[in-house]
Design an enzyme around this catalytic site. Structure first.
Site, PDB file in Angstrom:
ATOM      1  N   HIS A  29      -3.683   2.893 -15.822  1.00  0.00           N
ATOM      2  CA  HIS A  29      -4.505   2.064 -14.712  1.00  0.00           C
ATOM      3  C   HIS A  29      -5.521   1.337 -15.008  1.00  0.00           C
ATOM      4  O   HIS A  29      -6.798   1.558 -14.791  1.00  0.00           O
ATOM      5  CB  HIS A  29      -4.947   3.439 -13.966  1.00  0.00           C
ATOM      6  CG  HIS A  29      -5.243   3.357 -12.499  1.00  0.00           C
ATOM      7  ND1 HIS A  29      -4.745   3.944 -11.414  1.00  0.00           N
ATOM      8  CD2 HIS A  29      -5.719   2.049 -12.151  1.00  0.00           C
ATOM      9  CE1 HIS A  29      -5.245   3.322 -10.421  1.00  0.00           C
ATOM     10  NE2 HIS A  29      -5.642   2.356 -10.502  1.00  0.00           N
ATOM     11  N   GLU A  82      -2.801  11.036 -11.638  1.00  0.00           N
ATOM     12  CA  GLU A  82      -3.351  10.413 -12.722  1.00  0.00           C
ATOM     13  C   GLU A  82      -4.501  11.169 -13.112  1.00  0.00           C
ATOM     14  O   GLU A  82      -5.486  11.795 -12.269  1.00  0.00           O
ATOM     15  CB  GLU A  82      -3.839   9.230 -12.220  1.00  0.00           C
ATOM     16  CG  GLU A  82      -2.826   8.254 -12.084  1.00  0.00           C
ATOM     17  CD  GLU A  82      -3.086   6.894 -11.374  1.00  0.00           C
ATOM     18  OE1 GLU A  82      -4.344   6.590 -10.855  1.00  0.00           O
ATOM     19  OE2 GLU A  82      -2.427   5.778 -11.304  1.00  0.00           O
ATOM     20  N   ASN A  94       2.395  -1.722 -10.286  1.00  0.00           N
ATOM     21  CA  ASN A  94       0.869  -1.510 -10.477  1.00  0.00           C
ATOM     22  C   ASN A  94       0.089  -1.382  -9.158  1.00  0.00           C
ATOM     23  O   ASN A  94      -1.163  -1.786  -9.263  1.00  0.00           O
ATOM     24  CB  ASN A  94       0.227  -2.565 -11.553  1.00  0.00           C
ATOM     25  CG  ASN A  94       0.099  -3.783 -11.085  1.00  0.00           C
ATOM     26  OD1 ASN A  94       0.859  -4.361 -10.042  1.00  0.00           O
ATOM     27  ND2 ASN A  94      -0.610  -4.790 -11.579  1.00  0.00           N
ATOM     28  N   PRO A 105       1.036  -1.316  -0.104  1.00  0.00           N
ATOM     29  CA  PRO A 105      -0.013   0.040   0.074  1.00  0.00           C
ATOM     30  C   PRO A 105       0.898   1.209   0.009  1.00  0.00           C
ATOM     31  O   PRO A 105       2.107   1.121   0.500  1.00  0.00           O
ATOM     32  CB  PRO A 105      -0.791  -0.102   1.201  1.00  0.00           C
ATOM     33  CG  PRO A 105      -0.288  -1.347   2.076  1.00  0.00           C
ATOM     34  CD  PRO A 105       0.714  -2.028   1.288  1.00  0.00           C
ATOM     35  N   ARG A 123       0.604   1.749  -6.534  1.00  0.00           N
ATOM     36  CA  ARG A 123       0.424   3.136  -6.303  1.00  0.00           C
ATOM     37  C   ARG A 123       1.587   4.164  -7.112  1.00  0.00           C
ATOM     38  O   ARG A 123       2.727   3.767  -6.787  1.00  0.00           O
ATOM     39  CB  ARG A 123       0.066   3.679  -5.036  1.00  0.00           C
ATOM     40  CG  ARG A 123      -1.270   3.144  -4.325  1.00  0.00           C
ATOM     41  CD  ARG A 123      -2.175   3.826  -5.106  1.00  0.00           C
ATOM     42  NE  ARG A 123      -3.802   3.477  -4.566  1.00  0.00           N
ATOM     43  CZ  ARG A 123      -4.392   2.571  -5.228  1.00  0.00           C
ATOM     44  NH1 ARG A 123      -4.131   2.028  -6.173  1.00  0.00           N
ATOM     45  NH2 ARG A 123      -5.682   2.243  -4.640  1.00  0.00           N
TER      46      ARG A 123
HETATM   47  N1  LIG Z   1      -3.681  -0.545  -9.927  1.00  0.00           N
HETATM   48  C1  LIG Z   1      -4.982  -0.949  -9.454  1.00  0.00           C
HETATM   49  O1  LIG Z   1      -6.091  -0.910 -10.000  1.00  0.00           O
HETATM   50  C2  LIG Z   1      -5.056  -1.665  -7.823  1.00  0.00           C
HETATM   51  C3  LIG Z   1      -6.140  -2.268  -7.498  1.00  0.00           C
HETATM   52  C4  LIG Z   1      -6.098  -2.768  -6.164  1.00  0.00           C
HETATM   53  C5  LIG Z   1      -5.205  -2.782  -5.389  1.00  0.00           C
HETATM   54  N2  LIG Z   1      -4.116  -1.826  -5.920  1.00  0.00           N
HETATM   55  C6  LIG Z   1      -2.907  -1.715  -4.892  1.00  0.00           C
HETATM   56  O2  LIG Z   1      -2.367  -2.802  -4.343  1.00  0.00           O
HETATM   57  C7  LIG Z   1      -2.089  -2.964  -3.092  1.00  0.00           C
HETATM   58  C8  LIG Z   1      -2.210  -4.293  -2.489  1.00  0.00           C
HETATM   59  O3  LIG Z   1      -3.440  -4.762  -2.480  1.00  0.00           O
HETATM   60  P1  LIG Z   1      -3.650  -6.075  -1.760  1.00  0.00           P
HETATM   61  O4  LIG Z   1      -5.173  -6.275  -2.045  1.00  0.00           O
HETATM   62  O5  LIG Z   1      -2.711  -6.914  -2.141  1.00  0.00           O
HETATM   63  O6  LIG Z   1      -3.547  -5.528  -0.276  1.00  0.00           O
HETATM   64  P2  LIG Z   1      -2.870  -6.365   0.904  1.00  0.00           P
HETATM   65  O7  LIG Z   1      -3.548  -5.644   2.240  1.00  0.00           O
HETATM   66  O8  LIG Z   1      -3.778  -7.994   0.850  1.00  0.00           O
HETATM   67  O9  LIG Z   1      -1.633  -6.626   0.894  1.00  0.00           O
HETATM   68  C9  LIG Z   1      -0.590  -5.309   1.097  1.00  0.00           C
HETATM   69  C10 LIG Z   1       0.322  -6.059   1.759  1.00  0.00           C
HETATM   70  O10 LIG Z   1       1.396  -4.976   1.948  1.00  0.00           O
HETATM   71  C11 LIG Z   1       2.013  -5.201   3.179  1.00  0.00           C
HETATM   72  N3  LIG Z   1       2.819  -4.039   3.696  1.00  0.00           N
HETATM   73  C12 LIG Z   1       2.180  -2.989   4.418  1.00  0.00           C
HETATM   74  N4  LIG Z   1       3.011  -2.112   4.666  1.00  0.00           N
HETATM   75  C13 LIG Z   1       4.181  -2.711   4.210  1.00  0.00           C
HETATM   76  C14 LIG Z   1       5.562  -1.863   4.065  1.00  0.00           C
HETATM   77  N5  LIG Z   1       5.824  -0.771   4.823  1.00  0.00           N
HETATM   78  N6  LIG Z   1       6.368  -2.513   3.354  1.00  0.00           N
HETATM   79  C15 LIG Z   1       6.243  -3.683   2.706  1.00  0.00           C
HETATM   80  N7  LIG Z   1       5.148  -4.254   2.746  1.00  0.00           N
HETATM   81  C16 LIG Z   1       4.033  -3.712   3.541  1.00  0.00           C
HETATM   82  C17 LIG Z   1       1.015  -6.010   4.158  1.00  0.00           C
HETATM   83  O11 LIG Z   1       1.609  -6.447   5.183  1.00  0.00           O
HETATM   84  C18 LIG Z   1       0.062  -6.775   3.262  1.00  0.00           C
HETATM   85  O12 LIG Z   1       0.599  -8.035   3.453  1.00  0.00           O
HETATM   86  C19 LIG Z   1      -3.131  -1.825  -2.485  1.00  0.00           C
HETATM   87  O13 LIG Z   1      -2.677  -1.289  -1.309  1.00  0.00           O
HETATM   88  C20 LIG Z   1      -3.147  -0.751  -3.761  1.00  0.00           C
HETATM   89  O14 LIG Z   1      -2.455   0.224  -3.652  1.00  0.00           O
HETATM   90  C21 LIG Z   1      -3.954  -1.378  -6.915  1.00  0.00           C
END
Ligand SMILES: NC(=O)c1ccc[n+]([C@@H]2O[C@H](COP(=O)([O-])OP(=O)(O)OC[C@H]3O[C@@H](n4cnc5c(N)ncnc54)[C@H](O)[C@@H]3O)[C@@H](O)[C@H]2O)c1
Length: 322
Positions: A286, A267, A236, A210, A238
């Site tokens: 995106h 964006e 992909n 995130p 943020r």
């Molecule tokens: N491009 C898109 O359309 C799109 C769509 C959905 C999600 N996303 C992005 O993908 C990210 C991940 O989504 P997800 O569903 O896997 O979330 P998730 O919460 O399942 O996974 C996020 C992981 O990041 C880890 N994390 C937290 N802080 C961290 C740090 N400082 N260093 C390393 N890891 C850390 C968490 O422990 C967790 O395991 C979202 O936060 C969002 O930014 C993008």
């Protein structure tokens, strides 16, 4: 009952149905709503419920729309809503925690395969007649890369990171991961390592963490300096996870072989973003969560959220997370 969707277009280009939303009452969809206070207030008016993807719901908007009881965020991230203000106005806010996990992992790998095989480029070259006029039975004009045996390093090994990790394993890659909170499902796919080790040893680095103060700019000139020469970087998650100028410089210098990105620091992307002109930078607009199946799921869950609210048992509430 009046319901207003403030910016429906990026989730429904007209091919999906608004029927569920129409079944709740008088429903109006606006494809887009500019982010100025007066237009937002005028469009919400005396509605009971508003749905938003990117249109900000501020304290001032809530003050000006006293009939509003519910805000449905049509997305996972809910920073577009002032949650403290929602609480003080007794407005319930919900989000959709999971809807496109598989598709976002798939997009990371699509960017990687495009970098390694250049399917789009070679298909275009063939259609331009370059194969028909070639003296040999085959041609390529771009280094092609075999992924088998290479190391994929995933930063943020949650739901999406683990999808990317599983596909990378299926491509016979070794998978390592850095995450603040390792878990058992992650351990079944990858070896957890420190960020330092990941930066030093991965051939491909995929960002799936995130955007937090700790991760903003995690890809910068210092972290890139620690990486292997010729590394591939995928983002992909943020845009602001990457310092655009630093990545562009590293691409142009050849330190980073290629980057595949689906998100930008602003964006839509700024016309002067240095990544637009950087060498070997593959950019998509995106689209990670834009697969039809994902958007359909997103709208279904958004409608389910509202139905649960009306039944007096709200789910996926985020205004209580303060
Ligand atoms: N491009 C898109 O359309 C799109 C769509 C959905 C999600 N996303 C992005 O993908 C990210 C991940 O989504 P997800 O569903 O896997 O979330 P998730 O919460 O399942 O996974 C996020 C992981 O990041 C880890 N994390 C937290 N802080 C961290 C740090 N400082 N260093 C390393 N890891 C850390 C968490 O422990 C967790 O395991 C979202 O936060 C969002 O930014 C993008």
């Amino acid at each position: 009952m009046k319901l207003v969707m403030l910016d429906g277009y990026t989730k429904n280009h007209g091919e999906l149905s608004w029927e569920r939303f129409e079944s709740f009452g008088e429903f109006v969809n606006y494809d887009r709503t500019p982010s100025d206070h007066d237009t937002i207030v005028q469009r919400i008016g005396n509605a009971d419920a508003a749905f938003t993807n990117k249109v900000p719901i501020t304290n001032a908007v809530l003050d000006a729309c006293p009939n509003l009881k519910y805000v449905g965020v049509v997305a996972t991230g809910y920073d577009v809503v002032d949650l403290a203000a929602a609480r003080s106005h007794n407005v319930v806010v919900t989000n959709v925690p999971v809807y496109g996990t598989a598709a976002v992992g798939q997009t990371a790998i699509a960017l990687l395969l495009e970098i390694c095989q250049n399917v789009g480029h070679h298909s275009k070259a063939v259609h331009e007649g370059r194969w028909a006029s070639c003296p040999d039975f085959c041609f390529w004009d771009y280094p092609l890369i075999e992924l088998s045996g290479k190391t994929m390093g995933v930063i943020g090994f949650g739901r999406i990171g683990q999808v990317t990790g599983r596909i990378a394993k299926a491509l016979d890659m070794k998978v390592i991961a850095f995450d603040e909170y390792p878990n058992d499902s992650g351990k079944a796919i990858a070896e957890y390592v420190s960020l330092e080790t990941l930066l030093k040893t991965a051939d491909v680095i995929a960002l799936h963490c995130p955007l937090l103060p700790a991760t903003r700019g995690i890809i910068n000139k210092d972290s890139i300096a620690k990486m292997k020469d010729g590394v591939i970087i995928l983002n992909n998650a943020r845009g602001p996870l990457v310092v655009d100028r630093d990545l562009a410089d590293a691409l142009n210098a050849g330190k980073v072989f290629a980057a595949g990105i689906d998100v930008a620091s602003k964006e839509p992307i700024n016309a002067d973003n240095p990544l637009l002109t950087a060498r070997n930078c593959f950019i998509t607009p995106h689209i990670s969560g834009a697969c039809t199946e994902s958007r359909k799921r997103l709208l279904e869950i958004t409608a389910d959220n509202y139905a649960a609210f009306l039944a007096g048992k709200p789910v996926n509430r985020v205004d209580t997370q303060l």
